[in-house]
Design an enzyme around this catalytic site. Structure first.
Site, short mmCIF file in Angstrom:
data_model
loop_
_atom_site.label_atom_id
_atom_site.label_comp_id
_atom_site.label_asym_id
_atom_site.label_seq_id
_atom_site.Cartn_x
_atom_site.Cartn_y
_atom_site.Cartn_z
N LYS A 6 0.98 -41.93 31.98
CA LYS A 6 1.20 -42.93 33.02
C LYS A 6 1.18 -42.29 34.40
O LYS A 6 0.68 -42.87 35.38
CB LYS A 6 2.52 -43.66 32.77
CG LYS A 6 2.45 -44.52 31.50
CD LYS A 6 3.83 -45.01 31.07
CE LYS A 6 3.72 -45.87 29.80
NZ LYS A 6 5.05 -46.10 29.17
N ASP B 1 4.07 -39.60 26.78
CA ASP B 1 3.73 -40.98 27.17
C ASP B 1 3.84 -41.13 28.70
O ASP B 1 2.95 -41.67 29.35
CB ASP B 1 4.67 -41.95 26.45
CG ASP B 1 4.54 -43.37 26.97
OD1 ASP B 1 3.51 -44.00 26.68
OD2 ASP B 1 5.45 -43.83 27.68
N GLY C 97 6.95 -54.60 25.68
CA GLY C 97 7.15 -55.95 25.14
C GLY C 97 5.81 -56.63 24.94
O GLY C 97 4.89 -56.43 25.72
N THR D 231 -6.43 -51.90 21.51
CA THR D 231 -6.26 -51.11 20.29
C THR D 231 -5.25 -49.99 20.58
O THR D 231 -4.57 -50.01 21.60
CB THR D 231 -7.61 -50.52 19.81
OG1 THR D 231 -8.09 -49.58 20.78
CG2 THR D 231 -8.67 -51.63 19.64
N VAL E 25 0.46 -49.32 32.66
CA VAL E 25 1.74 -48.77 33.13
C VAL E 25 2.74 -49.91 33.31
O VAL E 25 2.44 -50.90 33.98
CB VAL E 25 1.57 -48.03 34.47
CG1 VAL E 25 2.90 -47.46 34.94
CG2 VAL E 25 0.54 -46.91 34.34
N GLU F 288 -3.79 -53.32 34.65
CA GLU F 288 -2.41 -53.39 35.12
C GLU F 288 -1.42 -53.03 34.02
O GLU F 288 -0.39 -52.39 34.27
CB GLU F 288 -2.11 -54.80 35.65
CG GLU F 288 -0.73 -55.01 36.24
CD GLU F 288 -0.46 -54.12 37.45
OE1 GLU F 288 -1.04 -54.37 38.51
OE2 GLU F 288 0.34 -53.17 37.34
#
Lengths: 354, 354
Positions: free
Chosen positions: B227, B223, B325, B99, B155, B152
């Site tokens: 990470k 963002d 992606g 989500t 990041v 995984e």
């Protein structure tokens, strides 16, 4: 306490660096990795051999200045190195093969590995010869004897190119790779970009200790070819021999070639590559290539190596790191031993020492 | 035959791409990876929810053009998405959380993960929120319930940055990292190098779909900060919260800054980094940095991301690959499921489905 008994075959820079790590880090490894290493045998063409069931003091090994045949001075030592006898009989769980690479038939390293595996000993090696020329055979012997044959250090020293592609990128649809796999030739190309001619650049590399007295294997691409064979067979399921891989080195490149490329936004690199073709076969080559500056390998400079993997799921994934170095290569051996340990801990290899 | 029943929480781009892979590749996975996936539940805020013990046809899921509440049309479907009920009760071995990322408290994704783990279901997620803000908690719940919590894809999408550092580089003495971890800001910097002003570059990124209508999280570094928290906590054993990480974005950089750097042989990059200090604490930051062109991250362009790890044994090791992606991120979920499968096969997780 988990302790693995190891036998060091060859006591040159790499196994000496491993012994140094054992001397310095066993306590750390015990707590961080869950095991310690105990050197129970060392053989070396020059120094002789020594076997001790209780273990040989690692610090003594690295700090003593042994003369030729000098292992005879040690308890359990001999001025001669009967590798077969030591490998077969030493009470080792893991045999660490780090002798010289013979690019023709891989001997005597292939036999070293075979003797160990036949005697139910795991093998870890940084030696390209047995991996490039006899991996399929040796893997079969390992399987039959329920032991591991591990060789992360055969390509790019401790930079984990094999384990990354084979384990971590499982299911990503790997279809090929291209890499800068020889630091010497990459250094020479860099110096030629700075204006030196080929011979002057090679001399400089020799001065820094990057290139051997005879630089042929590095600059003519033969070293890269062995690595391409290893990666293609391991990662793409090929069954290539070195002679199946077309091979052109960098000795024909002129300063003019380099300059012209630079003016046009390109850079020459010695590239080893392989790809799976539509018909399922694998085509591999070693050749100098003019890369555009935005190519992921164009910026890889000096003694650094890199491999770009082509994958269906992720496109291009590149790993960049050291391609040589004594500690870097000794770490590859450690990483192989960690893999053996994890497999043993998970119960899939029941023969491993406890 | 090993089959894992999976529940998809959220049916946006990533889980839709995973469903597409299931539709296309189950046979291939069966032979190459040793398992197949069976979608037994899907919930989506917009589409509703559907649960089917026997499995929902993956091809139908991706090819049907569902309207709002459209899952009600399916057998076992409802126009409402009662995520808690579905997560707790669906007959899933693995819950796939994809989500939206809530950067404040990670909800509702944190609860999604917790409900699944409490009910002895593995969780795989690409959602930065729960990992950055609640990983320690969720890992404890996972341990207590003998299931996996894998992430995984939180990041660099499917580029295996976490598994590389944590598993493959074990024992290498990782002490820090620096990375280009946001493709949007990296694209914007690239376009500014080509002469565009900041606002024009952001508009172009929005045109290509790289940047959101509100680009704040990308260009102000928020963002990247999430990470950095994930990597620092996971790889360096830190316990950082986002507010512990100093954060500066790229919006104050001018075309002049970029041009001056280029003239002097440098390039501006937005770098997220962390390092273990002498005293054992971990310091982390996000900031634009002027990198010399031979820095391993200087050549990383456009939407590509990269992380350089600093290690004692190998020096710098860098992995470069896609940072976003749909398919790339769906592959991260697959790689997490492969890790669960391997662990189950090795016998260390006995609860996994057979």
């Amino acid at each position: 306490m988990v302790q693995y008994n190891i036998a060091l075959i060859g006591f040159g820079g790499v196994n000496r660096a491993l012994a140094q790590l054992v001397a310095e880090r066993n306590e750390l490894w015990q707590s961080e990795l869950g095991f310690r290493l105990n050197i129970v045998a060392v053989t070396d063409l020059n120094l002789g051999s020594v076997v001790s069931r209780n273990g040989i003091d690692a610090r003594m090994l690295v700090e003593t200045n042994f003369e030729k045949g000098g292992f005879a001075r040690l308890s359990g030592g001999s001025a001669e190195a009967d590798n077969e006898k030591v490998i077969r009989q030493a009470p080792a769980d893991i045999v660490v093969e780090a002798t010289f690479t013979n690019p023709r038939d891989g001997e005597p390293a292939v036999s070293h590995c075979r003797w160990a595996l036949e005697n139910h000993k795991h093998v870890v090696t940084t030696n390209k010869g047995p991996v490039a020329l006899a991996a399929a055979d040796l893997k079969a012997v390992a399987r039959r004897n329920h032991v591991h044959f591990e060789y992360e250090g055969a390509v790019m020293s401790g930079t984990p190119v094999i384990r990354l592609a084979k384990n971590v990128l499982a299911g990503a649809g790997l279809s090929g790779f291209e890499g800068i796999l020889n630091g010497t030739s990459n250094f020479v190309l860099g110096r030629m970009e700075a204006g030196l001619g080929f011979s002057a650049a090679v001399k400089e590399a020799q001065g820094f200790g990057y290139a051997e007295a005879d630089p042929t294997a590095d600059v003519e691409g033969y070293d890269v070819r062995l690595k391409v064979v290893i990666l293609a067979n391991e990662l793409l399921g090929a069954a290539l021999k070195p002679t199946d891989v077309s091979c052109e080195g960098i000795s024909a490149l002129t300063t003019m070639d380099i300059e012209t490329a630079a003016k046009e936004g390109y850079r020459w690199k010695l590239i080893g590559s392989a790809a799976r073709l539509e018909n399922g076969s694998v085509e591999a080559s070693v050749a100098p290539r003019r890369l555009p500056l935005d190519h992921p390998l164009a910026g890889v400079s000096g003694a650094i190596n890199a491999v770009s993997f082509t994958t269906e799921m992720l496109g291009s994934v590149t790993i960049t790191g050291p391609g040589a170095g004594r500690v870097e290569t000794a770490y590859a051996l450690l990483s192989d031993i960690i893999a053996i340990h994890r497999s043993a801990s998970a119960g899939s290899i029941t023969e491993a020492a406890e």
